[in-house]
Design an enzyme around this catalytic site. Sequence first.
Site, PDB file in Angstrom:
ATOM      1  N   ARG A  99      15.786  12.290  -8.939  1.00 56.72           N
ATOM      2  CA  ARG A  99      14.730  11.415  -9.431  1.00 56.72           C
ATOM      3  C   ARG A  99      14.831  11.323 -10.954  1.00 56.72           C
ATOM      4  NH1 ARG A  99      11.278   7.470  -7.800  1.00 56.72           N
ATOM      5  NH2 ARG A  99       9.103   7.860  -8.280  1.00 56.72           N
ATOM      6  N   THR A 375      13.909  -1.163  -3.221  1.00 56.13           N
ATOM      7  CA  THR A 375      14.510   0.160  -3.208  1.00 56.13           C
ATOM      8  C   THR A 375      15.517   0.023  -2.093  1.00 56.13           C
ATOM      9  OG1 THR A 375      12.555   1.310  -3.994  1.00 56.13           O
ATOM     10  CG2 THR A 375      13.948   2.575  -2.535  1.00 56.13           C
ATOM     11  N   THR A 393      16.610   4.105  -5.823  1.00 57.75           N
ATOM     12  CA  THR A 393      15.799   3.010  -6.356  1.00 57.75           C
ATOM     13  C   THR A 393      15.939   2.825  -7.854  1.00 57.75           C
ATOM     14  OG1 THR A 393      13.551   2.102  -6.339  1.00 57.75           O
ATOM     15  CG2 THR A 393      13.738   4.452  -6.777  1.00 57.75           C
ATOM     16  N   ASP A 417       5.821   4.827 -11.820  1.00 54.50           N
ATOM     17  CA  ASP A 417       5.386   5.675 -10.693  1.00 54.50           C
ATOM     18  C   ASP A 417       4.529   6.852 -11.154  1.00 54.50           C
ATOM     19  OD1 ASP A 417       6.282   4.207  -8.589  1.00 54.50           O
ATOM     20  OD2 ASP A 417       8.137   5.311  -8.291  1.00 54.50           O
ATOM     21  N   SER A 446       7.019  10.060  -6.073  1.00 55.22           N
ATOM     22  CA  SER A 446       7.666   8.990  -5.308  1.00 55.22           C
ATOM     23  C   SER A 446       7.101   8.933  -3.894  1.00 55.22           C
ATOM     24  CB  SER A 446       9.165   9.282  -5.240  1.00 55.22           C
ATOM     25  OG  SER A 446       9.811   8.396  -4.363  1.00 55.22           O
ATOM     26  N   SER A 447       7.338   7.806  -3.231  1.00 53.82           N
ATOM     27  CA  SER A 447       6.995   7.697  -1.803  1.00 53.82           C
ATOM     28  C   SER A 447       8.247   7.693  -0.942  1.00 53.82           C
ATOM     29  CB  SER A 447       6.238   6.387  -1.546  1.00 53.82           C
ATOM     30  OG  SER A 447       5.067   6.354  -2.299  1.00 53.82           O
ATOM     31  N   GLY A 467      10.096   0.117   0.087  1.00 51.44           N
ATOM     32  CA  GLY A 467       8.778  -0.458   0.338  1.00 51.44           C
ATOM     33  C   GLY A 467       7.641   0.157  -0.464  1.00 51.44           C
ATOM     34  N   GLY A 468       7.961   0.874  -1.548  1.00 51.27           N
ATOM     35  CA  GLY A 468       6.897   1.444  -2.385  1.00 51.27           C
ATOM     36  C   GLY A 468       5.987   2.323  -1.562  1.00 51.27           C
TER      37      GLY A 468
HETATM   38  O1  DON Z   1       9.765   6.072  -5.691  1.00 50.47           O
HETATM   39  C1  DON Z   1       8.966   5.270  -5.235  1.00 50.47           C
HETATM   40  O2  DON Z   1       8.126   5.551  -4.419  1.00 50.47           O
HETATM   41  C2  DON Z   1       9.056   3.826  -5.669  1.00 50.47           C
HETATM   42  N1  DON Z   1       9.606   3.736  -6.977  1.00 50.47           N
HETATM   43  C3  DON Z   1       9.857   3.092  -4.668  1.00 50.47           C
HETATM   44  C4  DON Z   1       9.897   1.638  -4.968  1.00 50.47           C
HETATM   45  C5  DON Z   1      10.178   0.827  -3.784  1.00 50.47           C
HETATM   46  O3  DON Z   1      10.330   1.291  -2.703  1.00 50.47           O
HETATM   47  C6  DON Z   1      10.224  -0.614  -3.971  1.00 50.47           C
HETATM   48  N2  DON Z   1      10.759  -1.221  -2.781  1.00 50.47           N
HETATM   49  N3  DON Z   1      10.558  -1.891  -1.972  1.00 50.47           N
END
Ligand code: DON
Length: 567
Positions: A99, A375, A393, A417, A446-447, A467-468
Amino acid sequence: MKTKSIFLSLVCLLILFINSCNLFKENPVKAKNGMVVSASEIASNVGVEILKKGGNAIDAAVATGFALAVTYPQAGNIGGGGFMVIHLANGKSTTIDYREKAPLKAFRDMYLDSAGNYIPKLSQTGVTSIGVPGSVAGMIYALEKYGTISLKEVIQPSIDLAIDGWKLNKWNKEHFEYYKDEFKKYSSSFKTFTNNGRLYEEGDIFKQPELASTLELIKEYGNDGFYKGIIADLMIKQINKYGGYITQEDLDKYKPVERKPIIGSYRGYKIVSMPPPSSGGIALLEMLNTLENYSFDKNDWGGSDYVHKLVEAMKYTYADRTEYLGDPDFFSVPKDKLISKKYAKTIFEKITDRATPSNKITHGKFTNFKESKETTHYSVYDKFGNAVSVTTTLNSSFGSRIVVEGAGFLLNNEMDDFSSKPGEPNIYGLLGSEANSIQPEKRMLSSMTPTIVLKDEKPYLVIGSPGGSQIITAVLQGILNVTDFKMNIKQAIDAPRFHNQWLPDKIFYEKDTFSKSIKNELVSLGYSFEEEKLDKRKIGMLAAILINNKNIFGAFDKRGPGKAVGY
Ligand code: DON
């Protein structure tokens, strides 16, 4: 009369044929030896070629990771970060955390103005949003410790792709087009993602000579080719030009961390997932543990009672995520409590037959949810029985949208984040607390939820998603569709999905997920829905492999452009 019935029979046959074609499309890719599933068919092929040459899943994962930086530039990266979950054939499970980190010059209120107001654009875009990149160090660490072939061999196919170019697909073309105004802000980005100033078309050959040179330096000098010397100088020059924070000292100090996975169980399966600084593994297990208190019948799927149970489990879990999760090197995360069956039982006992209003779960501010960006997840399995699950990501699509001049790669915007100001939502509408406040060298929460599910201690399911904030609930539903509803892996990941993240107190859902009557039943239980942009809404994009009776089944989500490639 006779002609009419012949005609009708023909129509029926035609319908049957079309249906069987559709059913056929629903089937996963089947293989005997190994499989790579990623968002880019070219990158999946790169990984499979490494497997065919005798490389293991870690070699193939690293090769695929570098290839995605070339062929899926909106998320595949060397200027971002990621997480790798590994299960080795010898029974060992581990994770590698690469990360991004906050730079040394970062400080708690760096995204607030003098009156203490949060200025979203500072954490979301441009040089101030960039975290110290971890992908190169993480992939090299994985390869050196768990791989079997040289960095030169795994990176060469990506160098060739960057030099010779590859054919842009519709997805690439549309993404380049959609972000063209963003790219205009930085001459290096505009040069990279346009064809001499004109938009690229589908089918055009896309070459990235500067990226190829950067990859050559990594091939030659390993980490030093990226974190020191010419590339480091170019990166810092670019960042300084616009007033960013990252220095050579940040690059010198970056180290990936090998961490013990989050391990739990669900109905006899073993779940191996990513620990903090990802919230993914803990949140996934908290939801699974809660849901284990119910037993689902095949007919329950998609019904209002099923949705109710899942949404309640999601709500309690995301409330905990907000409060308790952050970088474990800086904040003491009550991990054991959150993933215990006992704790899940207390959540289960609080769930009634009606919706619990989010503001009754704990205090928080209601927020608007923003569309998630990009991502990417890829899953790998080899003939030796090793499994690798990677999510990586730049945060948003194309990250900070800044290509390093002369080095041809994009930098992330991962600093968003962090919780820039407690109570203020980030780009995904996620709230945070002190646990995820900004501190120098801290990793942002992060997710991302790269996960491996074991059955009888052997890899059974390798799964993950972009997908955040919706990553964790997408992975949850992908797993449940396999474990509880016995769908094949393609159906399991293509099935419609819904999401709740505690705040806002709404169910997000994809078009066609709920019939009118199911929706009405959910409304009568006290739920409301987020309807905005329903036509375009996608909840995650799963890339998964299922291993069953010596057969390997791979599938990429119908929501995206990827491919499962096996041999
Ligand atoms: O680490 C995370 O949770 C976010 N930065 C991920 C971002 C993400 O999945 C965007 N995508 N669709």
